[in-house]
Design a protein around this motif. Structure first.
Motif, PDB file in Angstrom:
ATOM      1  N   ALA A  95      34.036  43.669  32.032  1.00 31.38           N
ATOM      2  CA  ALA A  95      34.699  43.522  30.734  1.00 31.38           C
ATOM      3  C   ALA A  95      34.036  42.416  29.917  1.00 31.38           C
ATOM      4  O   ALA A  95      33.862  42.529  28.702  1.00 31.38           O
ATOM      5  CB  ALA A  95      36.180  43.208  30.947  1.00 31.38           C
ATOM      6  N   ALA A 127      31.131  48.860  34.916  1.00 32.87           N
ATOM      7  CA  ALA A 127      31.870  48.190  35.992  1.00 32.87           C
ATOM      8  C   ALA A 127      31.228  48.473  37.341  1.00 32.87           C
ATOM      9  O   ALA A 127      31.038  47.566  38.167  1.00 32.87           O
ATOM     10  CB  ALA A 127      33.329  48.646  35.981  1.00 32.87           C
ATOM     11  N   TYR A 171      30.394  43.882  28.805  1.00 31.02           N
ATOM     12  CA  TYR A 171      30.361  45.085  27.954  1.00 31.02           C
ATOM     13  C   TYR A 171      31.491  45.132  26.923  1.00 31.02           C
ATOM     14  O   TYR A 171      31.671  46.152  26.268  1.00 31.02           O
ATOM     15  CB  TYR A 171      30.428  46.347  28.828  1.00 31.02           C
ATOM     16  CG  TYR A 171      29.263  46.474  29.788  1.00 31.02           C
ATOM     17  CD1 TYR A 171      27.999  46.859  29.347  1.00 31.02           C
ATOM     18  CD2 TYR A 171      29.420  46.215  31.140  1.00 31.02           C
ATOM     19  CE1 TYR A 171      26.932  46.971  30.217  1.00 31.02           C
ATOM     20  CE2 TYR A 171      28.354  46.324  32.030  1.00 31.02           C
ATOM     21  CZ  TYR A 171      27.116  46.705  31.555  1.00 31.02           C
ATOM     22  OH  TYR A 171      26.064  46.803  32.426  1.00 31.02           O
ATOM     23  N   GLU A 172      32.232  44.035  26.772  1.00 28.77           N
ATOM     24  CA  GLU A 172      33.436  44.066  25.936  1.00 28.77           C
ATOM     25  C   GLU A 172      33.156  44.419  24.473  1.00 28.77           C
ATOM     26  O   GLU A 172      34.037  44.938  23.783  1.00 28.77           O
ATOM     27  CB  GLU A 172      34.172  42.726  26.016  1.00 28.77           C
ATOM     28  CG  GLU A 172      33.378  41.544  25.454  1.00 28.77           C
ATOM     29  CD  GLU A 172      34.089  40.223  25.674  1.00 28.77           C
ATOM     30  OE1 GLU A 172      35.246  40.240  26.133  1.00 28.77           O
ATOM     31  OE2 GLU A 172      33.473  39.170  25.383  1.00 28.77           O
ATOM     32  N   ARG A 222      31.989  49.407  21.545  1.00 24.83           N
ATOM     33  CA  ARG A 222      33.206  50.057  21.039  1.00 24.83           C
ATOM     34  C   ARG A 222      32.884  51.467  20.589  1.00 24.83           C
ATOM     35  O   ARG A 222      31.806  51.738  20.115  1.00 24.83           O
ATOM     36  CB  ARG A 222      33.771  49.283  19.853  1.00 24.83           C
ATOM     37  CG  ARG A 222      33.999  47.791  20.142  1.00 24.83           C
ATOM     38  CD  ARG A 222      34.497  47.067  18.927  1.00 24.83           C
ATOM     39  NE  ARG A 222      34.689  45.654  19.172  1.00 24.83           N
ATOM     40  CZ  ARG A 222      33.813  44.702  18.797  1.00 24.83           C
ATOM     41  NH1 ARG A 222      32.709  45.047  18.150  1.00 24.83           N
ATOM     42  NH2 ARG A 222      34.046  43.448  19.081  1.00 24.83           N
ATOM     43  N   ARG A 235      33.923  54.713  26.563  1.00 22.54           N
ATOM     44  CA  ARG A 235      34.726  54.692  27.786  1.00 22.54           C
ATOM     45  C   ARG A 235      33.859  54.907  29.016  1.00 22.54           C
ATOM     46  O   ARG A 235      34.078  54.278  30.060  1.00 22.54           O
ATOM     47  CB  ARG A 235      35.820  55.770  27.711  1.00 22.54           C
ATOM     48  CG  ARG A 235      36.915  55.470  26.688  1.00 22.54           C
ATOM     49  CD  ARG A 235      37.822  56.655  26.475  1.00 22.54           C
ATOM     50  NE  ARG A 235      37.097  57.788  25.900  1.00 22.54           N
ATOM     51  CZ  ARG A 235      37.649  58.943  25.566  1.00 22.54           C
ATOM     52  NH1 ARG A 235      38.956  59.128  25.776  1.00 22.54           N
ATOM     53  NH2 ARG A 235      36.929  59.919  25.038  1.00 22.54           N
ATOM     54  N   HIS A 274      31.956  51.669  29.775  1.00 17.97           N
ATOM     55  CA  HIS A 274      32.740  50.658  30.480  1.00 17.97           C
ATOM     56  C   HIS A 274      32.929  51.033  31.950  1.00 17.97           C
ATOM     57  O   HIS A 274      32.860  50.163  32.826  1.00 17.97           O
ATOM     58  CB  HIS A 274      34.083  50.458  29.787  1.00 17.97           C
ATOM     59  CG  HIS A 274      33.976  49.713  28.498  1.00 17.97           C
ATOM     60  ND1 HIS A 274      33.929  48.335  28.433  1.00 17.97           N
ATOM     61  CD2 HIS A 274      33.870  50.142  27.206  1.00 17.97           C
ATOM     62  CE1 HIS A 274      33.803  47.949  27.170  1.00 17.97           C
ATOM     63  NE2 HIS A 274      33.772  49.034  26.408  1.00 17.97           N
TER      64      HIS A 274
END
Length: 280
Positions: free
Chosen positions: A273, A255, A276-277, A280, A248, A251
């Motif tokens: 997104a 951004a 870096y999608e 996880r 988290r 991300h």
């Protein structure tokens, strides 16, 4: 053979790869991974240097996506001679090539943390080991009054040369730094070999965090002109506390990093997104 390109032969880019080799993680997963200079091997589908990969992605040169982030703290410093640079910052700076990610970092931290009316004169040196040594030489000889140096040199070793750590980039900004980026024009982030590299380096992050002896060996093997005690301090002070960020946070920082860098490079049309999608 899987080729992992690196942007600069320094500790923070290569320590997890080195641990994965030394601890046998790659062997157990049935893969062979070789770290190679990225600019010399454009066929390498993986990259350890996430900042440089993002620059190439924003410029439309490569289709990089990030599969793993090691840290959000760029391991670069501005070093000065003992007399320091004052509140206005350096006047002559030994820096990285224009257009490089470290050059962009440098401009940002100078703008944010020093009050000089005029930007410093920047002496451009190449990335890599040769550039590292040239920047140190420019600083110690008096040609420059400050130099940007990465983790190829242990801070404690540079302090013994009479140099002062004036600014650590890892405190001044957050940026997804070092890890595994995948050129999706060449392979998929979900390809079994890529997932195995990510698994091996994720296990290596745990060794960094616990300051395992294999992590110390890896750090010591990658440093220039440094003792094992220097390696131990670098591991304890900078690597162990900062490796293994929460996805988290990756991300969120990603951004901000993409927005800033896209503005600095005058590019558009990319989203965090998208880049870096796969983290996880």
């Amino acid at each position: 053979m899987i080729l992992l390109g690196y942007r600069d032969h320094n500790v923070h880019e290569l320590v997890c790869h080195e641990i994965a080799e030394r601890a046998g993680y790659y062997d157990r997963l049935g893969i062979e991974v070789e770290a190679v200079p990225g600019p010399d091997h454009p066929e390498a589908a993986l990259s350890a240097g996430l900042g440089g990969s993002l620059v190439e992605a924003l410029r439309g040169q490569r289709r990089w996506k990030v599969a793993l982030v090691h840290t959000l703290h760029p391991l670069f410093w501005i070093w000065t001679r003992k007399e320091g640079t004052g509140s206005t910052g350096p006047t002559v700076l030994a820096g990285y090539p224009e257009g490089s990610i470290v050059g962009a970092f440098t401009q940002k931290v100078l703008n944010d943390h020093w009050s000089a009316e005029e930007a410093p004169a920047v002496l451009r040196f190449p990335a890599g080991s040769t550039g590292d040594r040239l920047r140190v030489e420019a600083l110690t000889s008096g040609v420059a009054d400050a130099a940007v140096l990465g983790s190829a040199f242990a801070p404690s070793a540079l302090s013994r040369l009479g140099l002062t750590d004036s600014l650590f980039f890892g405190v001044a900004l957050k940026f997804p730094t070092a890890g595994v980026a995948v050129d999706v024009a060449r392979t998929s982030v979900d390809h079994p070999s890529v997932r195995k590299v990510v698994a091996a380096q994720t296990a290596a992050i745990a060794k960094v965090r616990s300051r395992d002896p294999v992590a110390l060996d890896a750090v010591a093997s990658l440093l220039h002109d440094s003792s094992r005690a220097d390696a131990q301090r670098l591991l304890a002070d900078y690597l162990s506390p900062q490796y293994g960020p929460d996805p988290r946070d990756v991300h969120a920082a990603g951004a901000d990093a993409l927005d800033w860098l896209a503005g600095a490079l005058h590019t558009s049309g990319h989203t965090a997104a998208e880049f870096y999608e796969a983290v996880r």
